[in-house]
Write an enzyme that holds these catalytic residues in place. Structure first.
Site, PDB file in Angstrom:
ATOM      1  N   ARG A 178       0.949  -1.609   0.195  1.00 50.46           N
ATOM      2  CA  ARG A 178      -0.299   0.098   0.158  1.00 50.46           C
ATOM      3  C   ARG A 178       0.284   1.594   0.299  1.00 50.46           C
ATOM      4  O   ARG A 178       0.483   2.703  -0.602  1.00 50.46           O
ATOM      5  CB  ARG A 178      -0.927  -0.161   1.543  1.00 50.46           C
ATOM      6  CG  ARG A 178      -1.965  -1.661   1.287  1.00 50.46           C
ATOM      7  CD  ARG A 178      -2.622  -1.757  -0.412  1.00 50.46           C
ATOM      8  NE  ARG A 178      -3.911  -2.315   0.111  1.00 50.46           N
ATOM      9  CZ  ARG A 178      -4.028  -3.188  -1.025  1.00 50.46           C
ATOM     10  NH1 ARG A 178      -3.439  -3.184  -1.767  1.00 50.46           N
ATOM     11  NH2 ARG A 178      -4.853  -4.024  -0.420  1.00 50.46           N
ATOM     12  N   HIS A 281     -12.084 -12.671  -4.607  1.00 52.29           N
ATOM     13  CA  HIS A 281     -12.827 -10.958  -3.971  1.00 52.29           C
ATOM     14  C   HIS A 281     -14.042 -10.929  -4.914  1.00 52.29           C
ATOM     15  O   HIS A 281     -14.631 -10.161  -4.740  1.00 52.29           O
ATOM     16  CB  HIS A 281     -11.567  -9.936  -5.069  1.00 52.29           C
ATOM     17  CG  HIS A 281     -10.641  -9.808  -3.955  1.00 52.29           C
ATOM     18  ND1 HIS A 281      -9.136 -10.602  -3.749  1.00 52.29           N
ATOM     19  CD2 HIS A 281     -10.265  -9.104  -2.824  1.00 52.29           C
ATOM     20  CE1 HIS A 281      -8.529 -10.518  -3.211  1.00 52.29           C
ATOM     21  NE2 HIS A 281      -8.949  -8.886  -2.357  1.00 52.29           N
ATOM     22  N   ASP A 353     -11.260 -11.530   6.548  1.00 57.95           N
ATOM     23  CA  ASP A 353     -11.147 -10.379   5.100  1.00 57.95           C
ATOM     24  C   ASP A 353     -12.208  -9.392   5.239  1.00 57.95           C
ATOM     25  O   ASP A 353     -12.897  -9.639   5.776  1.00 57.95           O
ATOM     26  CB  ASP A 353     -10.688 -11.691   3.280  1.00 57.95           C
ATOM     27  CG  ASP A 353     -10.083 -11.423   3.305  1.00 57.95           C
ATOM     28  OD1 ASP A 353      -9.423 -10.122   2.850  1.00 57.95           O
ATOM     29  OD2 ASP A 353      -9.050 -11.667   1.657  1.00 57.95           O
TER      30      ASP A 353
END
Length: 575
Positions: A178, A281, A353
């Site tokens: 990140r 995802h 998650d």
């Protein structure tokens, strides 16, 4: 440097006993929920009592005894927010926060929902997790430090403000990183697996932890403990490799490094995302392996992280057919309570998650949050609507579908972890990208470079021409700079051709006339490469390009071994 965190098993024993006493002391009927009110009409919190010095679990239980239901519900939520500062945001960020949580700024979100923490999110090149990153609030280290400081100021005004506020991010290094500018960039986990030296991994991750702490981050959603049993592109080089035993040692090293710097490690994605090539995802991946295969393949790296003292484990949106078919692990009591806690002995914080990922969004945010807590999670990460998740927890307390004892237990675990992180002064910002830290990263990257085809010695002679698959101008520039520093002349064309392939590349991105082909992510693509020399760095960071340049120049030997099998190629041709 403050208190050394107590071992997780001892903390768990104290936590269980203290939680039981606390819940039984609150009511003659422990499982009967106390009345809870909405955020607009909060119950009056008792004045925070001084927390006892010493054992973090005792301190957490004492603090929990002063908190209302609204405070407890907030402690188990860790959303993301829009905005690069805590109190001043752009109109677009304010609109995003209103949709997410009915407030304008991150600081207001912390205050309204009495949050236990916030996750900082952001984008990086070649990021397989970008699908659930709705915004970015990381730019550079000083901006991050200002943001984290503002979030802590907001949290300090809450009834639980005497304990550190959790600020986390996914700083895995490699494709999921990140914060990329102004920090020491470690090579990927797969590169560490190729290096095969847990001591190097621990030193590099200690440097990483010190830098995160300097920026005000005290929880890293790393390391990845998934064994790469498939050619998963969503896990890929985020994994330490295909060998459970070697991966276990690497996970333990990363955990020790991070936590020695006062940053909690969250080992992920339990029970093992690398056993499926699907992307959670977007879908609910099916884990079809038998229970014996799970015990032998998937679980050892998690056990390694737990044994190293990992404060947290992240659960995954995976359908584990051998244990609880049809139920995502996120919502599976059999996996989280019976297996992770009961059989693997984990007593720390279990974190979901992202709850904004497709499998979790099958349920409304409030229902999903309740289901996750009932399964054994303690911290709800990235709910797609913060207000609905918060209200759902309080409504479930009122109607009895969420026993108060379970919420107390979860909040107590979260607060115990916070007290384990307390009293650790943040390192100075000058520690970022320091020579000492760069040496730790360089040592790990240098040990990772692997030759899968070719003879030891200098792989190139004369001038070099660097080429790559599309979109890798920055990486080519880094290698060109490193080659020049190593004394190798780089020319635009006509030299010995070194071709770079990276994340997402396939056989079609190879070059038939390259003398050297280098894989900067998983090395599977090299199976189809025809170059006489094949090298792997497993990472495209600057430190990996420096290590590659030294090998190409003949100034270092490629001592790594591929941590995943590549058909037709040895783990190394330079033993």
């Amino acid at each position: 440097m403050g208190r050394v965190p107590i071992p997780p098993r001892r903390a768990g024993v104290a936590l269980a006993a203290l939680t039981a006493l606390l819940v039984s002391g609150c009511s003659a009927e422990p499982d009967t929920p106390r009345p809870a009110s909405s955020p607009s009409a909060p119950t009056t919190a008792p004045s925070p009592a001084p927390t006892p010095a010493g054992d973090p679990a005792a301190r957490a239980a004492a603090l929990v005894g002063t908190l209302t239901d609204e405070d407890l519900a907030g402690q188990v939520l860790m959303p993301y927010a829009y905005g690069s500062t805590a109190t001043k945001v752009t109109p677009a960020s304010a609109a995003g926060n209103r949709t997410l949580a009915g407030v304008d700024t991150p600081a207001e979100m912390v205050a309204k929902y009495r949050l236990g923490g916030v996750i900082l999110v952001g984008f990086s090149a070649d990021d397989p997790t970008s699908g659930n990153q709705a915004t970015t609030n990381v730019d550079n280290p000083r901006q991050v430090r200002e943001l984290t400081g503002g979030l802590r100021e907001a949290a300090a005004k809450l009834p639980a403000g005497s304990v550190p506020f959790l600020i986390g991010t996914d700083q895995e290094y490699g494709v999921v990183t990140r914060i990329t500018d102004g920090v020491t960039t470690l090579p990927s986990a797969l590169a560490a697996g190729a290096a095969g030296d847990p001591a190097l991994t621990e030193a590099a991750w200690r440097a990483a932890g010190q830098e995160l702490a300097a920026m005000g981050i005290n929880l890293d959603f790393a390391p990845v403990a998934d064994v790469l049993a498939t050619r998963s592109t969503v896990i890929g080089s985020r994994s330490f490799g295909a060998d459970p035993k070697r991966a276990s040692a690497q996970v333990a090293g990363a955990v020790r490094g991070l936590q020695s710097a006062g940053v909690a490690a969250s080992v992920k994605h339990f029970p093992g995302h690398g056993l499926s090539a699907a992307d959670s995802h977007k879908d609910l991946p099916v884990i079809a392996q038998t229970r014996a295969q799970l015990d032998r393949t998937a679980f050892p790296p998690f056990t390694g992280g737990i044994g190293a003292g990992a404060m947290a484990v992240m659960s995954a949106h995976l359908d584990v057919r051998a244990v609880d078919p049809g139920t995502p692990a996120t919502f599976s009591r059999k996996l989280l309570t019976d297996v992770l806690r009961g059989q693997l002995g984990f007593t720390g914080v279990v974190i979901t998650d992202g709850m904004n990922m497709a499998p979790a969004k099958r349920y409304p945010p409030g229902e999903a949050a309740v289901k996750a807590l009932l399964a054994g999670n303690d911290l709800i990460l990235m709910p797609p609507n913060v207000g609905q998740a918060y209200d759902g927890l309080l409504a479930a307390l009122r109607d009895g579908s969420l026993p108060r004892a379970r919420l107390v237990e979860a909040a107590t675990r979260v607060l115990t972890m916070k007290f384990q992180l307390a009293d650790r002064p943040a390192p100075a910002m000058s520690t970022l990208n320091s020579p000492e830290h760069r040496r730790a990263a360089d040592d790990l990257a240098a040990a990772a470079v692997t030759m899968l085809r070719g003879a030891c010695g200098a792989p190139v002679r004369g001038p070099v021409t660097v080429t790559s698959s599309a979109g890798r101008d920055r990486t080519r520039a880094m290698l060109t700079e490193a080659l020049t520093a190593a004394g190798v002349k780089v020319v635009p064309s006509g030299g010995t051709r070194v071709h770079l392939v990276g994340y997402g590349d396939s056989a079609g991105d190879l070059s038939a006339d390259a003398a050297v082909t280098v894989a900067m992510d998983t090395p599977y693509v090299l199976e189809k490469a025809t170059s006489p020399t094949l090298l792997a760095t497993y990472s495209s960071s600057r430190t990996s390009m420096t290590a590659l340049a030294r090998v190409l120049a003949g100034k270092a030997q490629p001592g790594g071994r591929s941590p995943v099998p590549v058909p037709g190629l040895p783990a190394t041709s330079c033993a």
